[in-house]
Scaffold this motif. Sequence first.
Motif, PDB file in Angstrom:
ATOM      1  N   HIS A 199      71.224  46.295  89.572  1.00 29.10           N
ATOM      2  CA  HIS A 199      70.383  46.754  88.484  1.00 29.10           C
ATOM      3  C   HIS A 199      68.915  46.640  88.806  1.00 29.10           C
ATOM      4  CE1 HIS A 199      73.848  47.162  85.899  1.00 29.10           C
ATOM      5  NE2 HIS A 199      74.308  46.131  86.573  1.00 29.10           N
ATOM      6  N   GLU A 200      68.244  47.744  88.557  1.00 30.75           N
ATOM      7  CA  GLU A 200      66.811  47.748  88.762  1.00 30.75           C
ATOM      8  C   GLU A 200      66.176  46.690  87.861  1.00 30.75           C
ATOM      9  OE1 GLU A 200      65.226  51.689  88.783  1.00 30.75           O
ATOM     10  OE2 GLU A 200      63.157  50.951  88.734  1.00 30.75           O
ATOM     11  N   GLU A 201      66.733  46.531  86.653  1.00 33.53           N
ATOM     12  CA  GLU A 201      66.171  45.580  85.701  1.00 33.53           C
ATOM     13  C   GLU A 201      66.338  44.138  86.174  1.00 33.53           C
ATOM     14  OE1 GLU A 201      68.301  48.013  85.228  1.00 33.53           O
ATOM     15  OE2 GLU A 201      68.215  48.862  83.224  1.00 33.53           O
ATOM     16  N   ALA A 202      67.395  43.869  86.922  1.00 38.73           N
ATOM     17  CA  ALA A 202      67.663  42.498  87.355  1.00 38.73           C
ATOM     18  C   ALA A 202      67.007  42.195  88.692  1.00 38.73           C
ATOM     19  CB  ALA A 202      69.166  42.262  87.451  1.00 38.73           C
ATOM     20  N   GLY A 203      66.859  43.220  89.514  1.00 32.52           N
ATOM     21  CA  GLY A 203      66.255  43.015  90.822  1.00 32.52           C
ATOM     22  C   GLY A 203      67.192  43.445  91.924  1.00 32.52           C
ATOM     23  N   PRO A 204      66.628  43.894  93.029  1.00 34.14           N
ATOM     24  CA  PRO A 204      67.458  44.390  94.127  1.00 34.14           C
ATOM     25  C   PRO A 204      68.207  43.272  94.841  1.00 34.14           C
ATOM     26  CG  PRO A 204      65.139  44.375  94.766  1.00 34.14           C
ATOM     27  CD  PRO A 204      65.194  43.978  93.319  1.00 34.14           C
ATOM     28  N   GLY A 205      69.334  43.618  95.403  1.00 37.82           N
ATOM     29  CA  GLY A 205      70.080  42.658  96.216  1.00 37.82           C
ATOM     30  C   GLY A 205      70.818  41.611  95.408  1.00 37.82           C
ATOM     31  N   LEU A 206      70.946  41.834  94.092  1.00 30.09           N
ATOM     32  CA  LEU A 206      71.635  40.867  93.235  1.00 30.09           C
ATOM     33  C   LEU A 206      72.879  41.531  92.669  1.00 30.09           C
ATOM     34  CD1 LEU A 206      68.409  39.539  91.505  1.00 30.09           C
ATOM     35  CD2 LEU A 206      69.705  38.443  93.344  1.00 30.09           C
ATOM     36  N   VAL A 207      74.038  41.029  93.062  1.00 34.06           N
ATOM     37  CA  VAL A 207      75.303  41.678  92.743  1.00 34.06           C
ATOM     38  C   VAL A 207      75.807  41.254  91.368  1.00 34.06           C
ATOM     39  CG1 VAL A 207      77.669  42.087  93.523  1.00 34.06           C
ATOM     40  CG2 VAL A 207      75.889  41.500  95.189  1.00 34.06           C
ATOM     41  N   HIS A 208      76.226  42.243  90.573  1.00 32.75           N
ATOM     42  CA  HIS A 208      76.886  41.964  89.298  1.00 32.75           C
ATOM     43  C   HIS A 208      78.351  42.349  89.458  1.00 32.75           C
ATOM     44  CE1 HIS A 208      72.667  42.114  88.364  1.00 32.75           C
ATOM     45  NE2 HIS A 208      72.885  41.606  87.179  1.00 32.75           N
ATOM     46  N   TRP A 209      79.211  41.359  89.412  1.00 26.13           N
ATOM     47  CA  TRP A 209      80.635  41.589  89.628  1.00 26.13           C
ATOM     48  C   TRP A 209      81.291  41.967  88.307  1.00 26.13           C
ATOM     49  CZ3 TRP A 209      83.242  40.283  94.424  1.00 26.13           C
ATOM     50  CH2 TRP A 209      82.395  39.767  95.416  1.00 26.13           C
ATOM     51  N   HIS A 210      81.813  43.178  88.224  1.00 31.18           N
ATOM     52  CA  HIS A 210      82.511  43.625  87.019  1.00 31.18           C
ATOM     53  C   HIS A 210      83.898  42.973  86.980  1.00 31.18           C
ATOM     54  CE1 HIS A 210      79.928  47.541  86.602  1.00 31.18           C
ATOM     55  NE2 HIS A 210      79.212  46.515  87.006  1.00 31.18           N
ATOM     56  N   PRO A 211      84.587  43.092  85.845  1.00 31.78           N
ATOM     57  CA  PRO A 211      85.898  42.419  85.750  1.00 31.78           C
ATOM     58  C   PRO A 211      86.835  42.745  86.922  1.00 31.78           C
ATOM     59  CG  PRO A 211      85.245  43.212  83.609  1.00 31.78           C
ATOM     60  CD  PRO A 211      84.189  43.698  84.571  1.00 31.78           C
ATOM     61  N   LYS A 212      86.877  44.007  87.327  1.00 31.35           N
ATOM     62  CA  LYS A 212      87.818  44.353  88.401  1.00 31.35           C
ATOM     63  C   LYS A 212      87.391  43.755  89.739  1.00 31.35           C
ATOM     64  CE  LYS A 212      89.783  48.334  86.164  1.00 31.35           C
ATOM     65  NZ  LYS A 212      89.573  49.734  85.847  1.00 31.35           N
TER      66      LYS A 212
END
Length: 581
Positions: A199-212
């Motif tokens: 997410h651009e809002e969170a910052g580059p290079g930061l992974v958000h793991w979805h449920p799957k």
Amino acid sequence: MNKMVDQEQKIEKVERIRHSASHVMAEVVQSLFPDAKFGIGPVIDNGFYYDFDLPRSLTPDDIPIIESKMAEIIAQNLPFTSEEVSREEAKGTFAAQPYKLELIDEIPEEQMGIYRQGSFIDLCRGPHVSSTGEIKAFKLLSIAGAYWRGDEKRPMLQRIYGAAFETQGELEHYMEVIAEAAKRDHRKLGQELDLFSFHEEAGPGLVHWHPKGATVRRVIEDFWVAEHIKRGYEIVNSPHIAKIDLWKTSGHWELYRENLYSPMDVDGQEYIIKPMNCPAHILMYKTRLRSYRELPIRWAELGTVYRYERSGVLHGLTRVRGFTQDDAHIFCRPDQLEDEVVDVLEFAIYMMRTFGFEEYKIMLSTRPEKYAGTIEIWEKATETLERALKRVDLAYEVDPGEGVFYGPKIDISLRDALGRTWQGPTTQVDFNLPQRFDVTYVDVDSVAQPVVMVHRTVLGSMERFFGCLIEHYAGSFPAWLAPVQAMIIPIADRHMDYAQEVAAELRADGLRAQVDMRAERMNQKIRQAQLQKIPYMLIVGDNEASSAEVSVRLRSGEDLGRQTINAFREMAGSAISQKTT
RNA sequence: GCCCGAGUGGCGCAAUGGUAGCGCAACCGACCUGUAAUCGGUAGGCUAGCGGUUCGAAUCCGCUCUCGGGCUCCA
């Protein structure tokens, strides 16, 4: 035997073609830009490149123009001719070419090779094909910036990459491989399969793991923990921030500064986010005296670390700023090191095989120019690593001077389903931290001895390994990893209740099962499940509901027909426990 | 960080100086279907952000952010 000779000659032939293609490309660039300055134009895997210093930037539109002019030169079938000239003559020929002059100065011999074709002359040791017409199959791929000699303090040149093969068929095959790789790109599949996001809002290079994605990760982690416990590791956890002094003691503040995030103020004390887990494990080790009898101590942690990476290097899951290492530190006596390294290597290979990687490349990296400890201790440890490698009977190559400053290391890179390599497990001996933190054990004679410390991962990091797995499996995770293992597809609305019953029964068994409740036709639901690469599709209609059965369709398209719910549970259960398909 | 390119509804794309469109997805309704896309309707975008040029900007210019291809570096 003959086959091998053929193979070698073929490699040589294709390299000549690639090298020659790079010269032809340079000739075209020279005709387009008479003031062009030339860098180098070597052969690489599958093709070639050439670096140029040009008066204007190249754009993608230039590629087809250069390509078609290359084709003209090839059609003219111009001969490549070579000659040997003296250093002085070479300097005269390339008087207007500063990069070539630099190369000439670095050639140790007084005589050097010059190749010509058409209007182009290049400093080159060859060999080439005899004439341009022998370049039968090539394609320009991309343009890119590249520092002269890879040094960011030197000018940035413009590089054109190309592919070249002996035959059109081989080129086409290569282009298909590229297209297949694009289809498997974990960034694309990560979105399509709803696995993770950035997410651009969170910052580059930061992974958000979805449920799957998080499900796949959890399955891997559970397996990882179980395998560690089997092998005598203990699992630990450590905090995400620590006072800056800890990192000064460890040497990271001094030697790893460019990867550290700025300190934050906490009650007037400076803290930083951890870039590594090792100091924390050392603190825990040092909470009491350790006897030689209790070594080796093996502490493992799925430790999330944050490292600053320059913006241009970030790449999907394979290069990020926050990641979870499947880390472990082994504290052992010198006499235990070899056995420990053997165990780690076997463990790493076992893990790789489990995830379907059968081929690896193993590199032993030796003492770099800047190093901690003494030469003797380095040599001893390097020899120990070599002995361990020989004991597990793994082929390896030595990468001289590529070790980390604190000790020699063994890196394993994996070959995926498309033959590409990925950096995987690593095992590193550390002489630095035990010394800096005074990490010791009490020996038989009750004298404190420095401990030997090994850092290792058997996957690398959860993020990078997951990215690699996605591409290796092309998103079709084997059943034991699949985020949704079974999708139950009711044929009509009246089958919803039965579908829910089946799902509940399978879930009670630990299976990850879902029902497609949408108001859609069965065909649409199958299509969706297929696109989501779900291993088992269970179609339920009147026939199944009346007989406690399900109709099983595999994502291969194979229709296994009707079977009882119990038969399916058995089949799926065994595939999952055996970690197959 | 550096060089080049790109950023348009959730996703994939169109519109090259003149009122922002399409497909999929979403939502509503109908259909109740046997192994890869049922039909109809509704809603959704101040075109990544900020500034400029212009009567007028998604479109041209500048800066910033993010992404992509590389260089360098790494789990």
